[in-house]
Scaffold this active site. Structure first.
Site, PDB file in Angstrom:
ATOM      1  N   CYS A 151       6.816  -9.968 -14.826  1.00  0.00           N
ATOM      2  CA  CYS A 151       7.654  -9.843 -16.013  1.00  0.00           C
ATOM      3  C   CYS A 151       8.940  -9.077 -15.747  1.00  0.00           C
ATOM      4  O   CYS A 151       8.986  -8.149 -14.942  1.00  0.00           O
ATOM      5  CB  CYS A 151       6.880  -9.134 -17.119  1.00  0.00           C
ATOM      6  SG  CYS A 151       5.323  -9.928 -17.529  1.00  0.00           S
ATOM      7  N   ARG A 192      10.885 -12.530  -9.250  1.00  0.00           N
ATOM      8  CA  ARG A 192       9.668 -11.788  -9.564  1.00  0.00           C
ATOM      9  C   ARG A 192       8.520 -12.707  -9.965  1.00  0.00           C
ATOM     10  O   ARG A 192       7.372 -12.292  -9.964  1.00  0.00           O
ATOM     11  CB  ARG A 192       9.956 -10.800 -10.707  1.00  0.00           C
ATOM     12  CG  ARG A 192      11.009  -9.772 -10.349  1.00  0.00           C
ATOM     13  CD  ARG A 192      11.563  -9.082 -11.589  1.00  0.00           C
ATOM     14  NE  ARG A 192      10.590  -8.221 -12.227  1.00  0.00           N
ATOM     15  CZ  ARG A 192      10.439  -6.937 -11.962  1.00  0.00           C
ATOM     16  NH1 ARG A 192      11.208  -6.353 -11.059  1.00  0.00           N
ATOM     17  NH2 ARG A 192       9.550  -6.217 -12.598  1.00  0.00           N
ATOM     18  N   TRP A 196       5.114 -13.365 -17.191  1.00  0.00           N
ATOM     19  CA  TRP A 196       4.017 -13.970 -16.443  1.00  0.00           C
ATOM     20  C   TRP A 196       2.771 -13.744 -17.277  1.00  0.00           C
ATOM     21  O   TRP A 196       2.383 -12.618 -17.535  1.00  0.00           O
ATOM     22  CB  TRP A 196       3.862 -13.343 -15.056  1.00  0.00           C
ATOM     23  CG  TRP A 196       2.938 -14.153 -14.193  1.00  0.00           C
ATOM     24  CD1 TRP A 196       1.601 -14.307 -14.334  1.00  0.00           C
ATOM     25  CD2 TRP A 196       3.307 -14.962 -13.074  1.00  0.00           C
ATOM     26  NE1 TRP A 196       1.101 -15.144 -13.373  1.00  0.00           N
ATOM     27  CE2 TRP A 196       2.119 -15.562 -12.588  1.00  0.00           C
ATOM     28  CE3 TRP A 196       4.509 -15.232 -12.424  1.00  0.00           C
ATOM     29  CZ2 TRP A 196       2.120 -16.411 -11.477  1.00  0.00           C
ATOM     30  CZ3 TRP A 196       4.499 -16.074 -11.331  1.00  0.00           C
ATOM     31  CH2 TRP A 196       3.312 -16.655 -10.863  1.00  0.00           C
ATOM     32  N   ASN A 231       6.872  -5.086 -20.763  1.00  0.00           N
ATOM     33  CA  ASN A 231       6.232  -5.269 -19.456  1.00  0.00           C
ATOM     34  C   ASN A 231       4.993  -4.386 -19.409  1.00  0.00           C
ATOM     35  O   ASN A 231       5.025  -3.259 -19.898  1.00  0.00           O
ATOM     36  CB  ASN A 231       7.166  -4.847 -18.322  1.00  0.00           C
ATOM     37  CG  ASN A 231       8.222  -5.877 -18.022  1.00  0.00           C
ATOM     38  OD1 ASN A 231       8.259  -6.946 -18.619  1.00  0.00           O
ATOM     39  ND2 ASN A 231       9.111  -5.555 -17.092  1.00  0.00           N
ATOM     40  N   GLY A 232       3.942  -4.868 -18.782  1.00  0.00           N
ATOM     41  CA  GLY A 232       2.763  -4.037 -18.623  1.00  0.00           C
ATOM     42  C   GLY A 232       1.577  -4.541 -19.420  1.00  0.00           C
ATOM     43  O   GLY A 232       1.537  -5.693 -19.864  1.00  0.00           O
ATOM     44  N   GLU A 242      -4.384   0.306  10.044  1.00  0.00           N
ATOM     45  CA  GLU A 242      -3.095   0.181   9.365  1.00  0.00           C
ATOM     46  C   GLU A 242      -2.326   1.500   9.402  1.00  0.00           C
ATOM     47  O   GLU A 242      -1.105   1.515   9.606  1.00  0.00           O
ATOM     48  CB  GLU A 242      -3.316  -0.280   7.923  1.00  0.00           C
ATOM     49  CG  GLU A 242      -2.068  -0.373   7.069  1.00  0.00           C
ATOM     50  CD  GLU A 242      -1.071  -1.406   7.543  1.00  0.00           C
ATOM     51  OE1 GLU A 242       0.065  -1.389   7.044  1.00  0.00           O
ATOM     52  OE2 GLU A 242      -1.411  -2.228   8.433  1.00  0.00           O
ATOM     53  N   LYS A 297       1.347   2.018  11.082  1.00  0.00           N
ATOM     54  CA  LYS A 297       2.490   2.557  10.346  1.00  0.00           C
ATOM     55  C   LYS A 297       3.120   3.720  11.098  1.00  0.00           C
ATOM     56  O   LYS A 297       4.336   3.807  11.225  1.00  0.00           O
ATOM     57  CB  LYS A 297       2.064   3.027   8.956  1.00  0.00           C
ATOM     58  CG  LYS A 297       1.808   1.940   7.965  1.00  0.00           C
ATOM     59  CD  LYS A 297       3.109   1.269   7.565  1.00  0.00           C
ATOM     60  CE  LYS A 297       2.814  -0.101   6.958  1.00  0.00           C
ATOM     61  NZ  LYS A 297       2.458  -1.124   7.938  1.00  0.00           N
ATOM     62  N   GLU A 335       4.889   2.513  14.379  1.00  0.00           N
ATOM     63  CA  GLU A 335       6.043   1.626  14.289  1.00  0.00           C
ATOM     64  C   GLU A 335       7.287   2.295  13.717  1.00  0.00           C
ATOM     65  O   GLU A 335       8.401   1.851  13.992  1.00  0.00           O
ATOM     66  CB  GLU A 335       5.702   0.350  13.502  1.00  0.00           C
ATOM     67  CG  GLU A 335       5.417   0.515  12.032  1.00  0.00           C
ATOM     68  CD  GLU A 335       5.034  -0.817  11.382  1.00  0.00           C
ATOM     69  OE1 GLU A 335       5.426  -1.880  11.883  1.00  0.00           O
ATOM     70  OE2 GLU A 335       4.344  -0.781  10.349  1.00  0.00           O
ATOM     71  N   HIS A 388     -18.228   6.636  21.726  1.00  0.00           N
ATOM     72  CA  HIS A 388     -18.123   5.551  22.703  1.00  0.00           C
ATOM     73  C   HIS A 388     -16.761   5.538  23.397  1.00  0.00           C
ATOM     74  O   HIS A 388     -16.330   4.480  23.865  1.00  0.00           O
ATOM     75  CB  HIS A 388     -18.401   4.212  22.022  1.00  0.00           C
ATOM     76  CG  HIS A 388     -19.775   4.125  21.432  1.00  0.00           C
ATOM     77  ND1 HIS A 388     -20.882   3.776  22.167  1.00  0.00           N
ATOM     78  CD2 HIS A 388     -20.229   4.386  20.177  1.00  0.00           C
ATOM     79  CE1 HIS A 388     -21.959   3.801  21.396  1.00  0.00           C
ATOM     80  NE2 HIS A 388     -21.579   4.170  20.179  1.00  0.00           N
ATOM     81  N   LYS A 439      11.616  -7.789  10.389  1.00  0.00           N
ATOM     82  CA  LYS A 439      10.800  -7.941   9.200  1.00  0.00           C
ATOM     83  C   LYS A 439       9.940  -9.201   9.265  1.00  0.00           C
ATOM     84  O   LYS A 439       8.759  -9.175   8.963  1.00  0.00           O
ATOM     85  CB  LYS A 439      11.702  -7.977   7.949  1.00  0.00           C
ATOM     86  CG  LYS A 439      10.929  -8.053   6.637  1.00  0.00           C
ATOM     87  CD  LYS A 439      10.052  -6.825   6.451  1.00  0.00           C
ATOM     88  CE  LYS A 439       9.208  -6.897   5.202  1.00  0.00           C
ATOM     89  NZ  LYS A 439       8.229  -5.798   5.135  1.00  0.00           N
TER      90      LYS A 439
END
Length: 612
Positions: A2, A27, A74, A98-99, A485, A489, A492, A508, A607
């Site tokens: 929205c 969006r 939406w 919105n929301g 992850e 982060k 990188e 191990h 990207k």
């Protein structure tokens, strides 16, 4: 996803509102609408489909006005129909929103007993009726809105106008983004500054709980009824669609956009505490027949797929394999009948994943196999979306920072939606489980907002990483991929060597690396593995390692010497990976800033990886 645009000016603003909606089309939405005040009347047009349909309707009706609000919707509560499109009207009040108003049904029942008639299936219409009702006790539109806001539960942004106040636009921000565009003799609101960049480069960023009153020449912002000052931020005139706004880096902006991005992503599939009937409905027959899932992805998307593997096997009893696309495509994989081949990519143009997809399709055709292909992607026009049988979009909006943040968490949200859909179609998950998980999904944006409140605490901890050269991230179960992850982060964008491990693997090999110079980041949600994880923490401390623990607030884990604890709000264990992504992103971001690296464009990386 929205979008709101509104304004008050001396000139006709219908074209400005339409242009603003066009700039928010990225969006995602399924209907659009506009309302203007002109000579004591509300002039409204709404259309299903693209903004161009609304634009033509406004031209045909020759709608003009100097005060107005517009919206792209939406569908969440109610199907994408003209009656459900915004703005919604009650009496002489018009509202865009919105929301989610979580207690809308309770409010609707109360309003119906007062004689209010609802013409839509939306949660938004209750706001219009509530404001209309409040105006019976006060002539002030601002005061009426103040009376209504405490009754609303959820996350929302509002734009409100009234025929008796032809020079006044009221706006509210509570958990959903909203900015004010400051003009000369005119002022505007929007859910994204992008919509207003053609007409102003001066913005006020509203904060949680703000209520603002705009006229042509004044902007007043109130908190708890008290007038407050909000600074005006002036953007460089060359700012394009991808502005950082008030944030120092795109990555930080995108971290903070995650509550809204998650909400928009789940909204496309949910109606209350149930899956929308039209959500992936065209895939029902294929989903019934699939016997296993093969996920193919790269980098961060691969980590999202690893979490989905746990969900598929634990929640819907469906075998699932996950493989890095660059390995899958070169090992002559066996293509299996009645398999869902699921490709995950932010851009939808990732070279290895696309190549793997195309190879799978060729092999399936040559062997006359019945397979289904699907993409989870952030770009609706991408090659991957076009070349698969089905697609599920992550409505994250443009992600500029190379280190993926909101694209990752929206992938997790989309994957959960897909698991619930497949489980429902195959009847391998109960209606009660689905309802509970959906209810918990709706609460994730608020939990993310609460988690972001730890930013300053995480910033302080990040100072202890600046001189480090190595780091371990540990997690168990679905938090093993989050550990991977987190390590990705950190390495990188800060260039610190980092590795993620399943905590049970410490003995191990990785335990050999632990000494008093090794920071070890622990992900500690309150789940069935917590006690075992605490034992792993003891193993690290016994070797002199320094612990940095992101722990559930009810985990019982406390800070002590060489053990730093940041409390994370309690969350449903299944959905916890979405929430625990936030602190590792913030940690990596702050460490990188302190080390002086290029956060948004780290060396050697791009990207979208469109070559091998």
């Amino acid at each position: 996803m929205c979008g709101i645009v509104g304004g008050v000016a001396e000139r006709n603003i219908s074209n400005i509102l339409i242009e603003g909606l066009k700039r928010l089309e990225y969006r995602g939405y399924d209907s659009a609408g506009l309302a203007l005040i002109n000579q004591g009347q509300i002039l409204r047009e709404r259309r299903v489909g693209k903004v161009v349909n609304l634009e033509q309707a406004v031209l045909d009706a020759q709608l003009n006005g100097s005060l107005g609000i517009a919206h792209t919707r939406w569908a969440t509560h109610g199907k994408p129909t003209e009656n459900n499109a915004h703005p919604h009207i009650s009496g002489n009040v018009a509202v865009v929103h919105n929301g989610i108003i979580e207690n809308y049904q309770e409010l609707k029942d109360q309003l119906e007993t007062l004689g209010y008639i609802f013409t839509s299936q939306t949660d938004t219409e209750v706001v219009a009726h509530l404001v209309n009702d409040a105006l019976k006790s006060t002539p002030s539109l601002l005061e009426a809105v103040r009376l209504v806001v405490p009754k609303l539960k959820g996350a929302y942004a509002l734009g409100i106008i009234h025929t008796d106040h032809p020079d006044e636009l009221i706006t509210v921000r509570e958990g959903s983004p909203l900015v004010i565009g400051v003009g000369i003799g005119e002022n505007f609101i929007s859910s994204d500054q992008l919509a207003l960049l053609p007409i102003t480069n001066r913005f006020i960023y509203l904060e949680e709980g703000d209520i603002a009153r705009l006229t042509r020449t004044t902007i007043e912002v109130f908190v708890d009824g008290q007038l407050v000052e909000r600074p005006i931020t002036e953007l460089d005139a060359t700012v394009t669609n991808a502005s950082k706004g008030r944030y120092k880096h795109y990555m930080l902006k995108e971290i903070y956009e995650q509550p809204e991005a998650i909400k928009q992503t789940i909204s496309q599939a949910l109606n209350g505490n149930a899956l929308r009937e039209d959500f992936l409905a065209n895939a029902n027959d294929q989903f019934k027949n699939i016997q296993q899932i093969q996920i193919i992805a790269c980098g961060t998307s691969y980590h999202a797929g690893m979490i989905a593997k746990y969900w598929c096997e634990q929640l819907i009893d469906l075998p699932c394999q996950v493989e890095i696309a660059s390995e899958f495509r070169y090992r002559s994989p066996v293509i299996v009948n009645q398999t869902l081949y699921l490709c995950i990519s932010q851009s939808g143009e990732t070279a290895d994943t696309l190549a793997a997809l195309r190879d799978i399709q060729k092999r399936a055709v040559s062997k006359h196999l019945d397979i289904t292909t699907m993409a989870i992607c952030n770009v609706a026009t991408s090659s991957m979306v076009r070349e698969t049988n089905y697609s599920l979009l992550t409505l994250a909006g443009p992600e500029i920072g190379v280190a993926s943040t909101k694209a990752f968490t929206t992938q997790l949200a989309a994957l959960m939606l897909l698991v619930l859909k497949i489980g429902t179609v195959k009847q391998t998950i109960t209606a009660e489980q689905v309802s509970q998980l959906i209810a918990d999904l709706w609460h994730i944006p608020k939990i993310l907002l609460d988690t972001l409140q730890n930013n300053n605490e995480i910033l302080a901890l990040s100072e202890l990483f600046v001189e480090k050269q190595h780091c371990l991230f540990l997690g168990r179960g679905t938090h093993f991929p989050i550990a991977l992850e987190g390590a990705l982060k950190l390495k990188e964008i800060s260039y610190i060597h980092a590795e993620g491990y399943a905590a049970g693997e410490l003995k191990h090999g990785p335990l050999a690396l632990v000494d008093n110079e090794m920071p070890v980041v622990i992900l500690a949600p309150k789940d069935d593995m917590l006690d075992k994880l605490k034992s792993n923490m003891e193993e690290v401390q016994a070797r002199g390692g320094e612990l940095f623990v992101f722990a559930d607030e009810n985990s019982g884990i406390k800070s002590k010497d060489r053990q730093h604890v940041v409390n994370v709000p309690t969350v449903h264990p299944t959905l916890a990976p979405i929430v625990y992504s936030i602190p590792i992103q913030l940690l990596s971001y702050h460490v990188a800033v302190l080390r002086g690296t290029d956060v948004d464009q780290p060396r050697n990386l791009a990207k979208s990886v469109t070559v091998e």
